[in-house]
Design a protein around this motif. Structure first.
Motif, PDB file in Angstrom:
ATOM      1  N   PRO A  15       0.825  -1.209   0.000  1.00 56.78           N
ATOM      2  CA  PRO A  15       0.000   0.000   0.000  1.00 56.78           C
ATOM      3  C   PRO A  15       0.861   1.261   0.000  1.00 56.78           C
ATOM      4  O   PRO A  15       1.904   1.318   0.655  1.00 56.78           O
ATOM      5  CB  PRO A  15      -0.819  -0.115   1.283  1.00 56.78           C
ATOM      6  CG  PRO A  15      -0.042  -1.030   2.159  1.00 56.78           C
ATOM      7  CD  PRO A  15       0.661  -1.990   1.250  1.00 56.78           C
ATOM      8  N   VAL A  16       0.413   2.254  -0.751  1.00 55.22           N
ATOM      9  CA  VAL A  16       1.137   3.517  -0.899  1.00 55.22           C
ATOM     10  C   VAL A  16       0.188   4.679  -0.635  1.00 55.22           C
ATOM     11  O   VAL A  16      -0.950   4.691  -1.118  1.00 55.22           O
ATOM     12  CB  VAL A  16       1.732   3.654  -2.321  1.00 55.22           C
ATOM     13  CG1 VAL A  16       2.427   5.008  -2.478  1.00 55.22           C
ATOM     14  CG2 VAL A  16       2.680   2.511  -2.625  1.00 55.22           C
ATOM     15  N   ARG A  17       0.656   5.634   0.147  1.00 50.58           N
ATOM     16  CA  ARG A  17      -0.063   6.900   0.316  1.00 50.58           C
ATOM     17  C   ARG A  17       0.993   7.992   0.426  1.00 50.58           C
ATOM     18  O   ARG A  17       1.730   8.063   1.405  1.00 50.58           O
ATOM     19  CB  ARG A  17      -0.946   6.897   1.565  1.00 50.58           C
ATOM     20  CG  ARG A  17      -1.739   8.218   1.727  1.00 50.58           C
ATOM     21  CD  ARG A  17      -2.581   8.225   2.994  1.00 50.58           C
ATOM     22  NE  ARG A  17      -3.608   7.208   2.964  1.00 50.58           N
ATOM     23  CZ  ARG A  17      -3.621   6.146   3.755  1.00 50.58           C
ATOM     24  NH1 ARG A  17      -2.648   5.971   4.649  1.00 50.58           N
ATOM     25  NH2 ARG A  17      -4.592   5.260   3.678  1.00 50.58           N
ATOM     26  N   LEU A  18       1.088   8.829  -0.610  1.00 52.30           N
ATOM     27  CA  LEU A  18       2.106   9.875  -0.596  1.00 52.30           C
ATOM     28  C   LEU A  18       1.551  11.175  -1.162  1.00 52.30           C
ATOM     29  O   LEU A  18       0.535  11.179  -1.871  1.00 52.30           O
ATOM     30  CB  LEU A  18       3.351   9.424  -1.365  1.00 52.30           C
ATOM     31  CG  LEU A  18       3.220   9.052  -2.843  1.00 52.30           C
ATOM     32  CD1 LEU A  18       3.239  10.276  -3.762  1.00 52.30           C
ATOM     33  CD2 LEU A  18       4.320   8.083  -3.243  1.00 52.30           C
ATOM     34  N   ARG A  19       2.225  12.262  -0.835  1.00 48.84           N
ATOM     35  CA  ARG A  19       1.864  13.575  -1.344  1.00 48.84           C
ATOM     36  C   ARG A  19       3.052  14.157  -2.091  1.00 48.84           C
ATOM     37  O   ARG A  19       4.203  13.998  -1.655  1.00 48.84           O
ATOM     38  CB  ARG A  19       1.454  14.515  -0.206  1.00 48.84           C
ATOM     39  CG  ARG A  19       0.179  14.121   0.494  1.00 48.84           C
ATOM     40  CD  ARG A  19      -0.229  15.156   1.538  1.00 48.84           C
ATOM     41  NE  ARG A  19      -1.488  14.799   2.187  1.00 48.84           N
ATOM     42  CZ  ARG A  19      -2.130  15.573   3.058  1.00 48.84           C
ATOM     43  NH1 ARG A  19      -1.609  16.766   3.380  1.00 48.84           N
ATOM     44  NH2 ARG A  19      -3.278  15.177   3.587  1.00 48.84           N
ATOM     45  N   GLU A  42      -2.417  14.122  -3.539  1.00 40.25           N
ATOM     46  CA  GLU A  42      -2.239  12.967  -2.675  1.00 40.25           C
ATOM     47  C   GLU A  42      -2.581  11.730  -3.490  1.00 40.25           C
ATOM     48  O   GLU A  42      -3.635  11.679  -4.145  1.00 40.25           O
ATOM     49  CB  GLU A  42      -3.132  13.047  -1.445  1.00 40.25           C
ATOM     50  CG  GLU A  42      -2.940  11.859  -0.501  1.00 40.25           C
ATOM     51  CD  GLU A  42      -3.735  11.997   0.786  1.00 40.25           C
ATOM     52  OE1 GLU A  42      -3.136  12.226   1.844  1.00 40.25           O
ATOM     53  OE2 GLU A  42      -4.986  11.892   0.702  1.00 40.25           O
ATOM     54  N   VAL A  43      -1.696  10.755  -3.464  1.00 35.86           N
ATOM     55  CA  VAL A  43      -1.864   9.527  -4.237  1.00 35.86           C
ATOM     56  C   VAL A  43      -2.040   8.359  -3.282  1.00 35.86           C
ATOM     57  O   VAL A  43      -1.217   8.153  -2.378  1.00 35.86           O
ATOM     58  CB  VAL A  43      -0.646   9.273  -5.144  1.00 35.86           C
ATOM     59  CG1 VAL A  43      -0.815   7.966  -5.912  1.00 35.86           C
ATOM     60  CG2 VAL A  43      -0.426  10.442  -6.095  1.00 35.86           C
ATOM     61  N   GLU A  44      -3.114   7.604  -3.460  1.00 37.09           N
ATOM     62  CA  GLU A  44      -3.349   6.392  -2.688  1.00 37.09           C
ATOM     63  C   GLU A  44      -3.455   5.215  -3.654  1.00 37.09           C
ATOM     64  O   GLU A  44      -4.212   5.274  -4.632  1.00 37.09           O
ATOM     65  CB  GLU A  44      -4.639   6.510  -1.875  1.00 37.09           C
ATOM     66  CG  GLU A  44      -4.616   7.640  -0.854  1.00 37.09           C
ATOM     67  CD  GLU A  44      -5.936   7.768  -0.136  1.00 37.09           C
ATOM     68  OE1 GLU A  44      -6.309   6.816   0.594  1.00 37.09           O
ATOM     69  OE2 GLU A  44      -6.609   8.802  -0.309  1.00 37.09           O
ATOM     70  N   GLY A  45      -2.676   4.167  -3.415  1.00 35.77           N
ATOM     71  CA  GLY A  45      -2.692   3.031  -4.310  1.00 35.77           C
ATOM     72  C   GLY A  45      -1.785   1.935  -3.823  1.00 35.77           C
ATOM     73  O   GLY A  45      -1.613   1.747  -2.608  1.00 35.77           O
TER      74      GLY A  45
END
Length: 241
Positions: free
Chosen positions: A45-49, A88-91
């Protein structure tokens, strides 16, 4: 095959297969880029800005305080995205066809932010493969320029004795820049084969603000002194004609 926004020709498995049983969430680009092939394939899981530095048909290039990362469009509509958008990217992670990437489930615009300062890069660094989708600055001499459309040029830049292909987008007429010394800022992509091996780097320069002429081309290429053919490539600095 060329990596990057609008340039990738084929893909791995879709990101719809969500990561399960992964307690850690990757929160920056460097963490994703550091994954091995198998680790990235595990769909972590990835969550970054970060700030959008490039947009294309197949996805976005997003840079945070650690590095740049390619984010596939997947099944999302990202036509709204523009360079300078803070998102913001969630994936989940994916090995990509050359370097690890992000398959997003959600991309949210949070506002806008300044484009990060580019990283100065030598040709050796570009050719190493370590700068995939990174925002870089390169200095060199224009050796060739070809107009593709009103706002697109193919340039060949001499850097450190090597030739670097450049795609330049902007209203500045680059046809008269042959032999000029320039400073270019853009995104480094790579041509590579199906074995994930580098063929050569390619620099994408997104606009005229990112092309600076440091020394204009000579007014006439025929103003230099004539030399006899047998004296070309001689070691003497000055040869009597």
């Amino acid at each position: 095959i060329i990596s990057g926004a609008g340039l990738m020709l084929f893909f791995l498995a879709p990101a719809s297969v969500r990561a399960e049983n992964h307690p850690e969430v990757l929160t920056n680009a460097s963490q994703v880029r550091a994954l091995s092939f198998d680790a990235a394939l595990a769909r972590k899981p990835v969550r970054l800005r970060g700030v959008v530095t490039g947009e294309g048909i197949t996805g976005l290039v997003v840079q945070d305080g650690t590095a740049g990362i390619f984010v596939y469009q997947h099944n999302l509509d990202v036509s709204w995205a523009r360079r300078g958008d803070l998102v913001e990217v969630e994936g989940v992670s994916d090995p990509g066809q050359f370097a690890p990437v992000v398959w997003p489930d959600k991309i949210t615009k949070l506002g806008t932010a300044p484009i990060p300062d580019p990283r100065p890069a030598t040709f050796d660094e570009l050719a190493s493969g370590a700068l995939d989708v990174q925002w870089v600055e390169v200095r060199g001499i224009v050796r060739a320029s070809q107009q593709v459309t009103n706002y697109q040029f193919k340039i060949v830049l001499a850097v450190g004795g090597m030739r670097l292909p450049v795609q330049y987008f902007g209203p500045t007429n680059a046809l008269g820049m042959v032999d000029a010394e320039v400073r270019l800022t853009g995104i480094c992509f790579y041509q590579f084969n199906r074995s994930r091996q580098i063929l050569n780097p390619l620099l994408m320069v997104p606009g005229e603000n990112y092309l600076v002429v440091e020394k204009p081309a000579p007014a006439s290429p025929f103003t230099t002194p004539l030399r006899q053919a047998q004296n070309v490539l001689r070691s003497e600095e000055h040869t009597s004609e």
